[in-house]
Write a protein that holds these residues in place. Structure first.
Motif, PDB file in Angstrom:
ATOM      1  N   GLY B  79     -10.067 -36.758 -24.851  1.00 24.04           N
ATOM      2  CA  GLY B  79      -8.812 -36.198 -24.641  1.00 24.04           C
ATOM      3  C   GLY B  79      -8.676 -35.159 -26.144  1.00 24.04           C
ATOM      4  O   GLY B  79      -9.083 -35.663 -27.182  1.00 24.04           O
ATOM      5  N   TYR B  80      -8.233 -33.861 -25.912  1.00 25.21           N
ATOM      6  CA  TYR B  80      -7.919 -33.329 -27.094  1.00 25.21           C
ATOM      7  C   TYR B  80      -6.755 -32.623 -27.154  1.00 25.21           C
ATOM      8  O   TYR B  80      -6.142 -31.884 -25.982  1.00 25.21           O
ATOM      9  CB  TYR B  80      -8.864 -32.009 -27.005  1.00 25.21           C
ATOM     10  CG  TYR B  80      -9.426 -31.336 -28.434  1.00 25.21           C
ATOM     11  CD1 TYR B  80     -10.649 -31.688 -28.854  1.00 25.21           C
ATOM     12  CD2 TYR B  80      -8.580 -30.653 -28.862  1.00 25.21           C
ATOM     13  CE1 TYR B  80     -11.134 -31.007 -30.083  1.00 25.21           C
ATOM     14  CE2 TYR B  80      -8.718 -30.044 -30.049  1.00 25.21           C
ATOM     15  CZ  TYR B  80     -10.013 -30.151 -30.777  1.00 25.21           C
ATOM     16  OH  TYR B  80     -10.258 -29.729 -31.946  1.00 25.21           O
ATOM     17  N   ARG B 144      -0.765 -34.877 -21.450  1.00 24.35           N
ATOM     18  CA  ARG B 144      -1.814 -34.274 -20.568  1.00 24.35           C
ATOM     19  C   ARG B 144      -3.424 -34.839 -21.170  1.00 24.35           C
ATOM     20  O   ARG B 144      -4.103 -35.034 -20.374  1.00 24.35           O
ATOM     21  CB  ARG B 144      -1.839 -32.850 -20.679  1.00 24.35           C
ATOM     22  CG  ARG B 144      -2.781 -32.106 -19.964  1.00 24.35           C
ATOM     23  CD  ARG B 144      -2.854 -30.449 -19.900  1.00 24.35           C
ATOM     24  NE  ARG B 144      -2.894 -29.944 -21.396  1.00 24.35           N
ATOM     25  CZ  ARG B 144      -3.061 -28.842 -21.756  1.00 24.35           C
ATOM     26  NH1 ARG B 144      -2.624 -27.924 -20.664  1.00 24.35           N
ATOM     27  NH2 ARG B 144      -3.259 -28.370 -22.688  1.00 24.35           N
ATOM     28  N   ALA B 145      -3.608 -34.798 -22.496  1.00 20.14           N
ATOM     29  CA  ALA B 145      -4.663 -35.322 -23.046  1.00 20.14           C
ATOM     30  C   ALA B 145      -4.873 -37.044 -22.512  1.00 20.14           C
ATOM     31  O   ALA B 145      -5.840 -37.279 -22.331  1.00 20.14           O
ATOM     32  CB  ALA B 145      -4.568 -34.958 -24.583  1.00 20.14           C
ATOM     33  N   VAL B 148      -5.984 -37.974 -18.699  1.00 19.88           N
ATOM     34  CA  VAL B 148      -7.436 -38.146 -18.128  1.00 19.88           C
ATOM     35  C   VAL B 148      -8.024 -39.247 -18.508  1.00 19.88           C
ATOM     36  O   VAL B 148      -9.377 -39.828 -18.347  1.00 19.88           O
ATOM     37  CB  VAL B 148      -8.240 -37.019 -18.594  1.00 19.88           C
ATOM     38  CG1 VAL B 148      -7.521 -35.736 -18.003  1.00 19.88           C
ATOM     39  CG2 VAL B 148      -8.155 -36.721 -20.242  1.00 19.88           C
ATOM     40  N   PRO B 150      -8.818 -40.865 -21.471  1.00 21.97           N
ATOM     41  CA  PRO B 150      -9.972 -40.808 -22.440  1.00 21.97           C
ATOM     42  C   PRO B 150     -10.369 -41.867 -23.299  1.00 21.97           C
ATOM     43  O   PRO B 150      -9.823 -42.720 -23.438  1.00 21.97           O
ATOM     44  CB  PRO B 150      -9.155 -39.850 -23.599  1.00 21.97           C
ATOM     45  CG  PRO B 150      -7.976 -39.970 -23.752  1.00 21.97           C
ATOM     46  CD  PRO B 150      -7.556 -40.532 -22.258  1.00 21.97           C
TER      47      PRO B 150
END
Lengths: 226, 355
Positions: B79-80, B144-145, B148, B150
């Protein structure tokens, strides 16, 4: 005074030609604009210049070269003949090919500007959210460039409707096949039918104005982005 | 092999990144340094947004990059969070959160509810990004990151573009992230305060190279890095609230081998609190007298180093398990006859609670 049958035929032909050219250019121009917007290679300059060439060339020059290229001994002519398509000059599809080239910058340049305005960041974000480059193009770049697509399509359509020189060189003046509205006005004037010329000319003037009005009214106000 | 091994060499005009680094895949690792030190470039190399030609990158034993392999960004389970929220302006908050979720396997789709709850954005889901404040946008970007699911979260100065008020709004969420999630985080920052509050592990960078890396508490107590921390040099002590003094509005925080009194901030007894003591707030003495300073601890000199100014010294003192650093003049150090191993009284003027 109602329009005559030949007027209606010419207008219908103009619209059909412009519609076809716009669709073809959406498919052809989009990848070119995308590439021009994203590349940092030295090819960007030359390709950009070639795409812009129809903006400055006299239509007769462009039409002349296209006529030669599409002729029986030209490269495009040989190709179409070997494919069993016959020769393109003086056909509707000949006009489509010529108009695609003639209107290319009107599709590519607004799209390129729209793609450049998006920048790298949204695509990088999409990549970190698992979207492949193609996926990101359709789900991020295209929606964000939608106003650019509208502008480019409308300009391409209108410009093709207003085309005259190239049509005359490639298509001649065949009723129902290549006699578009702009050519018919020329015919009317040649025959000193000024009333008919006025009617068609006014129609095209109003049409062009309304279309441009739509383009400028549509353009979203510059707002602070996210 | 629960770690990240990164080896990158990248030369651009006027900038060179050159590092070989092993980072733990647990907790928050801060990449700290001035602007232009290469922290963001390192993060982008790890994400695959930048490609160092002969780089090598292994995450938890998985090769993401070497001479023959290149895993593109969209196939890396990360995630970024960018410095600017960079939300998709054509989608609502909900659309932004779902963008990544739709692209991961269904078995991994458990984290969205949690991310929404953790970042407190449930009332914002129907809004478009241009109807959000800067702080709200960044919270949505973080959610949002996280959504997913991560295996590694990369954060590039997520607070840098925000004013102080918005920073204060987001920091508690980041601290919850740190406390509640097991996801390892690489956190780029040039703010010593953020690092002190959030990090467990510290990497100090300068001009594309790594100057120091190690656990936060030990790395901050190093005496060879003061130039980079400047006025903010200080140490961190992990403590537990031991007692509250209602009469004087104070609370006692305990650590193995000692305790400190600080202003009562309302943290209940028994809770863990991270405490920061700046070197400029610590003085040393060889005997006890009456003083306004309430926090006096007995310690042993552990190291003496130079400060930026030639007249100043940094003295590291071990108090129980904790390390404190004192900034004093070299004349004071000489008159106290300080040397490694000597017993001293440590007077702490001010204690900052990081919570």
């Amino acid at each position: 005074m109602p329009l005559s049958d030949s007027d209606l035929l010419a207008i219908w032909l103009s619209l059909r030609l412009a519609g076809t050219v716009t669709l073809v250019l959406l498919l052809v121009g989009t990848p070119i604009a995308w590439w021009l917007a994203r590349t940092r290679g030295w090819w960007k300059g030359p390709i950009g210049a070639v795409v812009a060439l129809p903006l400055v060339l006299p239509p007769s020059v462009l039409g002349f070269y296209l006529l030669v290229a599409m002729g029986p001994s030209g490269p495009i002519g040989r190709l179409t003949q070997s494919l069993g398509l016959g020769l393109l000059p003086f056909t509707f599809w000949g006009l489509v090919v010529a108009s695609v080239i003639y209107s290319l910058p009107f599709m590519v340049q607004p799209l390129q500007t729209a793609f450049e305005a998006i920048g790298d960041r949204p695509l990088e974000v999409a990549a970190t959210l698992r979207a492949s480059p193609l996926d990101a193009f359709f789900t991020v770049a295209v929606p964000l460039a939608l106003p650019g697509f509208l502008t480019a399509s409308i300009l391409t359509f209108t410009h093709t409707v207003g085309e005259f020189g190239v049509v005359l060189m490639i298509g001649g003046n065949l009723a129902g096949i290549t006699r578009v509205a702009s050519v018919l006005i020329y015919d009317h004037v040649e025959a000193l039918e000024y009333t008919e010329a006025h009617r068609l000319a006014a129609l095209m003037l109003i049409f062009s104005f309304l279309v441009l009005l739509a383009v400028y009214a549509w353009r979203p106000n510059p707002k602070k982005g996210s | 092999m629960e770690n990240i091994h990164a080896c990158f060499r990248l030369e651009w005009p006027g900038f060179c990144l050159d590092l070989d680094l092993t980072l733990p895949l647990t907790g928050v690792t801060a990449l700290f340094g001035p602007s232009g030190s290469g922290k963001t470039t390192l993060l982008r190399c790890i994400a695959g947004l930048e490609r160092a030609p002969h780089g090598r990158l292994t995450v938890a034993g998985e090769i993401w990059q070497d001479t023959r392999h290149w895993v593109p960004t969209y196939q890396r389970p990360l995630g970024y969070v960018f410095q600017e929220a960079s939300l998709f302006s054509h989608l609502t908050v909900d659309g932004n959160l779902n963008y990544g979720i739709r692209r991961i396997s269904t078995t991994a789709r458990v984290s969205m509810e949690h991310a929404i709850e953790l970042l407190g954005i449930s009332q914002l889901l129907d809004r478009k990004p241009d109807r959000l404040s800067g702080g709200e946008r960044q919270r949505v970007a973080i959610a949002r990151a996280l959504a997913v699911n991560p295996r590694l979260l990369l954060m590039d100065e997520p607070l840098a573009a925000l004013d102080l008020k918005r920073k204060q709004e987001i920091l508690p969420y980041l601290e919850r992230l740190h406390d509640e999630l097991k996801i390892p985080v690489l956190y780029v920052s040039h703010s010593p305060d953020e690092v002190a509050r959030l990090a467990d592990h510290l990497v100090v960078m300068e001009t594309g190279r790594v100057l120091a890396d190690g656990p936060l508490v030990q790395t901050l107590a190093r005496l060879d890095l003061p130039i980079h921390l400047g006025e903010d040099i200080g140490t961190i002590i992990e403590t537990t609230v031991g007692a509250v003094d209602d009469e004087w509005h104070l609370m006692r925080v305990d650590f193995p081998g000692g305790n400190l009194w600080a202003r009562d901030s309302g943290v209940p007894v028994g809770h863990r609190v991270r405490v920061r003591v700046l070197a400029r707030d610590v003085s040393l003495a060889d005997r006890l007298g009456h003083s306004s300073i309430q926090n006096v601890l007995n310690g042993i000199v552990d190291g003496i180093g130079d400060d930026q100014h030639p007249g100043l010294a940094l003295v590291r003192v071990k108090v129980g398990e904790a390390m404190l650093v004192a900034r004093l003049t070299k004349r004071a150090a000489a008159s106290l006859e300080l040397q490694v191993g000597k017993q001293v009284w440590v007077q702490v003027k001010s204690v900052a609670l990081l919570e």
